[in-house]
Design an enzyme around this catalytic site. Structure first.
Site, PDB file in Angstrom:
ATOM      1  N   THR A  65       0.841  -1.200   0.000  1.00  0.00           N
ATOM      2  CA  THR A  65       0.000   0.000   0.000  1.00  0.00           C
ATOM      3  C   THR A  65       0.872   1.244   0.000  1.00  0.00           C
ATOM      4  O   THR A  65       1.942   1.278   0.617  1.00  0.00           O
ATOM      5  CB  THR A  65      -0.926   0.026   1.229  1.00  0.00           C
ATOM      6  OG1 THR A  65      -1.558   1.310   1.325  1.00  0.00           O
ATOM      7  CG2 THR A  65      -0.159  -0.223   2.521  1.00  0.00           C
ATOM      8  N   TYR A 110      -3.104  -1.451  10.516  1.00  0.00           N
ATOM      9  CA  TYR A 110      -3.126  -2.114   9.212  1.00  0.00           C
ATOM     10  C   TYR A 110      -1.889  -1.732   8.401  1.00  0.00           C
ATOM     11  O   TYR A 110      -1.179  -2.602   7.880  1.00  0.00           O
ATOM     12  CB  TYR A 110      -4.390  -1.737   8.447  1.00  0.00           C
ATOM     13  CG  TYR A 110      -4.245  -1.845   6.954  1.00  0.00           C
ATOM     14  CD1 TYR A 110      -4.206  -3.087   6.332  1.00  0.00           C
ATOM     15  CD2 TYR A 110      -4.119  -0.701   6.159  1.00  0.00           C
ATOM     16  CE1 TYR A 110      -4.051  -3.189   4.955  1.00  0.00           C
ATOM     17  CE2 TYR A 110      -3.962  -0.789   4.792  1.00  0.00           C
ATOM     18  CZ  TYR A 110      -3.922  -2.027   4.195  1.00  0.00           C
ATOM     19  OH  TYR A 110      -3.751  -2.125   2.838  1.00  0.00           O
ATOM     20  N   LYS A 130       1.601  -3.934   6.903  1.00  0.00           N
ATOM     21  CA  LYS A 130       2.132  -3.929   5.536  1.00  0.00           C
ATOM     22  C   LYS A 130       3.620  -3.588   5.526  1.00  0.00           C
ATOM     23  O   LYS A 130       4.393  -4.132   4.727  1.00  0.00           O
ATOM     24  CB  LYS A 130       1.357  -2.923   4.688  1.00  0.00           C
ATOM     25  CG  LYS A 130      -0.082  -3.311   4.404  1.00  0.00           C
ATOM     26  CD  LYS A 130      -0.158  -4.442   3.398  1.00  0.00           C
ATOM     27  CE  LYS A 130      -1.559  -4.618   2.854  1.00  0.00           C
ATOM     28  NZ  LYS A 130      -1.652  -5.642   1.807  1.00  0.00           N
ATOM     29  N   SER A 151      -1.634   3.469  10.695  1.00  0.00           N
ATOM     30  CA  SER A 151      -2.627   2.633  11.366  1.00  0.00           C
ATOM     31  C   SER A 151      -1.981   1.275  11.617  1.00  0.00           C
ATOM     32  O   SER A 151      -0.919   0.955  11.069  1.00  0.00           O
ATOM     33  CB  SER A 151      -3.889   2.451  10.513  1.00  0.00           C
ATOM     34  OG  SER A 151      -3.626   1.588   9.407  1.00  0.00           O
TER      35      SER A 151
END
Length: 484
Positions: free
Chosen positions: A235, A272, A276, A270
């Site tokens: 991402t 998340y 990554k 975050s």
């Protein structure tokens, strides 16, 4: 959770060294006497109890072949082939992990249509998240089994299906040795920043699922397919919003008279995004240590829903999330405009990101597969086509609404995230274009089409899901239930 499957297709089941075929109406992935685990307070236990005590369970790989259920349509062959050692053409095998999800489903169909031999690996947990949080896709989506059967009937092409959790290495290893992929496209992660910020248990689940799952994929490649090419969906959020240009994965710097090329600094925003970042470090390390070949696609924000393949039949339709947990900015704005809800701009609205059409997502993945990394190479492509601020997106949707006779209003809502609302942003994204990417840019006609699409399904919109409900600063240890 041991998944129970109601299927009418023929299933080939391998357990240990024995294999056999039989028609099934109900099947559990494990031979544990407990077919379904009781609901617990932890989403990790609730959604993935298949992992618990897996050393004492005898696991089985589930392999589903699709069944023709309608009229066939001829589809032109694509580029998914290569020569074998004896010179004969062979179809490249691509395993799409997370192939039941938003990007994964569109990618699996696209690759199958391009004549790759495709297998989907998925634990179907994304569908469970909807039930868990009281959410629903704007578009009605068929079961994965009906989707695959319909694809077979429309194109006469098979997609294999392995239902299970890649955090269970025994399951993953059996899927790997059964399918023997030439490339693995890894979408199989919890992909929502807001979901990872709901409460402690979801933060833990996100990092465990994403990091351990990716580690298992790396070990599977090392043990069962050393030449397999990993195409991993990262991402752009790994980079954050630095006050300098964002390079593609690496930056050359001079410090105290010495120069080196180093991984670009990470500023995740975050739990998340942090998962990554850890994935990227693990992949880079295994490329160096084990000679794995890997492409990390740092993807921007995806919008749209239709690809050539998902538009072939209503049962092939992709999911379209518009809620505050899984919905992305442009998709959310189009739904809000369609139902007459003001566009919800977080804070000042200057947050700028890279965006791309879902048709370009599948195109980028195909390009990466067709141009694999070398053994031991860890390469990074920034996968987006244009940059927009939130305010710019809101303005584009407002203008599109005016053409359709819709009055679109915009409101500023308190920003639930911890992020800069006005900042410099200039990210490089040339490598995929150099390899042949032909982007679908965000034109007025494209927004008109997307808005018309959301209007078509506006009766399915649950207005209670529009406003953001997850706060970065208020996350706590107590499990949180999203209000219905």
């Amino acid at each position: 959770m041991a998944h129970l499957l109601s299927v009418s297709s023929s299933l080939s089941i391998s357990s240990g060294s024995k294999s056999y075929s039989k028609p099934l109406t109900l099947f559990s992935l494990t031979s544990s006497s407990s077919m379904i685990s009781p609901i617990s307070k932890s989403p990790l236990k609730k959604t993935l109890s298949l992992r618990a005590n897996n050393t004492s369970q005898k696991h089985r790989t589930l392999h589903v072949n699709s069944v023709s259920v309608g009229q066939e349509t001829t589809v032109e062959p694509g580029s998914g082939s290569h020569e074998t050692s004896n010179g004969a053409p062979a179809r490249k095998k691509v395993m799409v992990i997370g192939g039941d999800g938003y990007c994964g489903w569109a990618t699996a169909l696209h690759l199958s249509n391009k004549n790759y031999e495709v297998a989907i690996v998925d634990n179907l947990v994304r569908r469970y998240f909807d039930h868990q949080l009281g959410l629903e896709s704007l578009t009605p989506i068929s079961s994965i089994h009906d989707r695959i059967r319909r694809w077979k009937s429309v194109t006469d092409k098979d997609i294999q299906l392995f239902v299970g959790d890649i955090c269970d290495f025994e399951f993953l290893s059996e899927a790997f040795t059964s399918f023997k992929p030439d490339a693995v496209v890894h979408f199989g992660e919890q992909r929502s920043a807001p979901y990872s910020m709901i409460d402690r248990s979801r933060a833990v689940y996100t990092q465990h699922n994403n990091v351990i799952g990716t580690l298992n994929v790396l070990f599977a490649i090392k043990e069962f397919g050393e030449d397999c090419h990993l195409v991993k969906l990262g991402t752009m959020g790994e980079y954050g919003t630095p006050n300098i240009d964002i390079e593609e994965g690496f930056i050359t710097i001079t410090h105290n008279g010495r120069t080196d090329t180093l991984p670009y600094p990470k500023q995740a925003s975050s739990f998340y995004h942090l998962s990554k970042v850890h994935d990227s470090h693990n992949i880079a390390f295994t490329c160096k240590a084990w000679g794995i070949r890997a492409t990390d696609l740092n993807q921007g924000v995806v919008y749209g829903v239709r690809t050539d393949e998902t538009a072939m039949h209503e049962e092939l339709c992709n999911r379209f999330d518009y809620d505050g947990v899984f919905g992305t900015a442009l998709n959310r704005f189009c739904v809000q405009a369609a139902v007459g809800h003001p566009l919800t701009v977080y804070g000042k609205g200057g947050q700028t990101r890279g965006y791309l059409d879902i048709r370009d997502t599948v195109q980028c993945v195909e390009i990466a597969i067709a141009n694999p990394a070398q053994r031991g190479e860890f390469r990074v492509f920034n996968q987006f086509t244009e940059q927009f601020s939130v305010n710019e997106l809101a303005s584009l949707v407002t203008k599109a609404g005016e053409k359709l006779g819709i009055e679109v209003k915009t409101i500023s809502v308190p920003n639930p995230r911890v992020e800069l609302e006005e900042h410099y942003y200039n990210a490089k994204h040339t490598k995929l274009v150099e390899l042949g990417l032909k982007p679908h840019l965000l034109s007025d006609s494209l927004i008109d089409s997307l808005l018309n699409f959301t209007i078509q399904y506006k009766d399915r919109v649950d207005s209670k899901q529009i406003m953001p409900s997850v706060s970065w600063r208020k996350i706590g240890v107590k499990p949180k239930t999203i209000a219905a």
